[in-house]
Design an enzyme around this catalytic site. Structure first.
Site, PDB file in Angstrom:
ATOM      1  N   CYS A 132      49.488  -3.460  13.898  1.00  0.00           N
ATOM      2  CA  CYS A 132      48.663  -4.651  13.734  1.00  0.00           C
ATOM      3  C   CYS A 132      49.482  -5.815  13.182  1.00  0.00           C
ATOM      4  O   CYS A 132      49.794  -5.854  11.992  1.00  0.00           O
ATOM      5  CB  CYS A 132      47.496  -4.335  12.794  1.00  0.00           C
ATOM      6  SG  CYS A 132      46.481  -5.757  12.443  1.00  0.00           S
TER       7      CYS A 132
ATOM      8  N   CYS B  32      47.637  -7.923  10.574  1.00  0.00           N
ATOM      9  CA  CYS B  32      47.560  -7.319   9.231  1.00  0.00           C
ATOM     10  C   CYS B  32      48.912  -7.391   8.514  1.00  0.00           C
ATOM     11  O   CYS B  32      48.969  -7.635   7.320  1.00  0.00           O
ATOM     12  CB  CYS B  32      47.157  -5.851   9.303  1.00  0.00           C
ATOM     13  SG  CYS B  32      45.898  -5.482  10.507  1.00  0.00           S
ATOM     14  N   ASP B  33      50.003  -7.146   9.238  1.00  0.00           N
ATOM     15  CA  ASP B  33      51.291  -6.914   8.586  1.00  0.00           C
ATOM     16  C   ASP B  33      52.376  -7.946   8.886  1.00  0.00           C
ATOM     17  O   ASP B  33      53.409  -7.965   8.211  1.00  0.00           O
ATOM     18  CB  ASP B  33      51.835  -5.527   9.003  1.00  0.00           C
ATOM     19  CG  ASP B  33      50.864  -4.411   8.654  1.00  0.00           C
ATOM     20  OD1 ASP B  33      50.171  -4.547   7.626  1.00  0.00           O
ATOM     21  OD2 ASP B  33      50.795  -3.425   9.400  1.00  0.00           O
TER      22      ASP B  33
END
Ligand code: NAP
Length: 309
Positions: A131, A134-135
Site C-alpha cells: 500500500c 499507507c507507507d
C-alpha cells in the site's frame, strides 16, 4: 436473534447496511480487521459517481458508515471467527461469542495478492509493502529508488503516487504492455520519474541479512537474463484474493475462492447472500460493489418477508 448480520464494511457491506437499515431491519455490521475495506488505502477515487473532483477513499467510506448509522445500522469493530450453516438459523461466532441471525450478507471483500517469495514475507513492513498510500511517505523511502510490481490500475496508481517520494520508481511488469485502463497507463508511462521494466519477474527480494530491502533480483522472461535492481522499497500491486477462507466448505465457491451466487446475490445456503469483491472478480469497482450491496439488502429483505408469511 439478529435479522441481518453483514460481514464487511467496504462499499458492498456499508451499502447493504444503508438499505437494510432503511428497511427497519436493524442490521449488525461487523467491520473485520480492516474497517472501511480496501478503498481506505486508496488516495483519490476519481470514478465514483457524484464526486466530480474525486474523493479521498477513507473519507468516502467514513461518509458511507455515517449514512448507514444515521438510519440505525450498528457498526461493530469485531471479527467473524466461524460460521455454521447446517441448522435452520445461521450460527456465527463473533470475537468468541455465539450469535444467531436469520440472514447473513457476506461482503468480506478481498486482500492483496502476494508474490509468494519467502523473502517478500520476511521483509514485509521492512521495505516490502502492499500500500503506497499507507507507507509511501515513510522516511526510508524518501529520495530512494523504489519498485512497484504489477501492470494493472493499482500498480499504475501506486507508481504515480510514489513519484512524490522516491528518486525514481521502477515499474516491473511480467509482460510488455500494461493491463491498466488507457488513461491510467498513459499517465503512468508519460511520467518522467517512472521507468517501466518490461517482460520481467521479481525472483527475490534482498536483503534479509540486513533486515531491510536493498534491492530485487529480476529475471527477463524473454531472454532469461537475471539482474539486481537496487531499491529501498518494493510495493507489490498484483491484484487481490477474496477474503472467504472462513466460508470454505460452507458456501459454493469457484477454484479461486470467489463465492458463487446462485440467483442474484443468493448463495446456495438459504438466508446467506453475497456482495462485492468476495464474489466479483470481473468488475471489482467501488460502484459495482455498492450496487451489489444494495441488491443483497433487497434480496435479504424479500427473503425475510417470505419467512414471515
Ligand atoms: P489487476 O487488474 O488484476 O492487475 C494485476 C496485475 O498484476 C496484472 O498486470 C498482472 O499481470 C499482474 N500479476 C498478477 N499476478 C502476478 C504475479 N504473481 N507476479 C507478477 N505480476 C502479477 O489488479 P489491480 O490493478 O489491483 O486492479 C483490480 C481492479 O480494480 C481493476 O478492475 C482495476 O480497474 C480496478 N482499479 C481501479 C483503480 C482506479 O480506477 N482508480 C485503481 C486501482 C484498481 P498480467 O497483466 O500479466 O495478468
Amino acid at each position: 436473534m439478529e435479522k441481518v448480520v453483514i460481514v464487511g464494511t467496504g462499499c458492498a457491506g456499508l451499502t447493504a447496511a444503508i438499505y437494510t437499515a432503511r428497511a427497519n431491519l436493524n442490521p449488525l455490521v461487523l467491520t473485520g480487521v480492516m474497517p472501511g475495506g480496501l478503498l481506505t488505502t486508496t488516495s483519490i477515487v476519481e470514478n465514483y459517481p457524484g464526486f466530480p473532483e474525486g474523493i479521498d477513499g477513507y473519507e468516502l467510506m467514513t461518509r458511507m458508515q455515517k449514512q448507514a448509522e444515521r438510519f440505525g445500522a450498528r457498526v461493530k469493530f469485531a471479527t467473524l471467527d466461524a460460521a455454521n450453516f447446517s441448522n435452520k438459523v445461521i450460527l456465527l461466532t463473533v470475537d468468541g461469542e455465539p450469535l444467531e441471525t436469520e440472514t447473513l450478507i457476506i461482503a468480506s471483500g478481498a486482500g492483496h495478492r502476494h508474490l509468494g517469495l519467502e523473502n517478500e514475507h520476511l521483509l514485509e513492513k521492512k521495505g516490502v509493502t502492499y500500500c503506497a498510500t499507507c507507507d509511501g511517505a515513510l522516511p526510508a523511502f524518501r529520495n530512494q529508488p523504489l519498485v512497484v510490481v504489477g501492470g494493472g490500475d493499482s500498480a499504475c496508481e501506486e507508481a504515480t503516487y510514489l513519484t512524490r517520494f522516491g528518486s525514481i520508481v521502477y515499474l516491473i511488469h511480467r509482460r510488455d504492455s500494461l493491463r491498466a485502463s488507457k488513461i491510467m497507463a498513459e499517465r503512468t508511462l508519460s511520467n518522467p520519474k517512472i521507468k517501466p521494466i518490461w517482460d520481467s519477474e521479481v525472483m527475490d527480494v534482498l536483503d534479509v541479512k540486513q533486515d531491510k530491502v536493498t534491492g530485487v533480483c529480476v529475471k527477463n522472461v524473454k531472454t532469461g537474463t537475471e539482474s539486481v535492481l537496487s531499491c529501498a522499497g518494493v510495493f507489490v500491486a498484483i491484484g487481490h484474493v477474496p477474503n472467504t477462507q472462513i466460508f470454505k466448505g460452507l458456501v459454493d465457491m469457484d477454484e479461486n475462492g470467489y463465492i458463487r451466487p446462485t440467483r442474484g446475490t443468493e448463495t446456495n445456503v438459504p438466508g446467506v447472500f453475497v456482495a462485492g469483491d468476495c464474489s466479483d472478480h470481473v468488475y471489482r469497482q467501488a460502484i459495482t460493489a455498492a450496487g451489489l450491496g444494495c441488491a443483497a439488502a433487497i434480496d435479504a429483505e424479500r427473503y425475510l418477508a417470505g419467512l414471515s408469511k
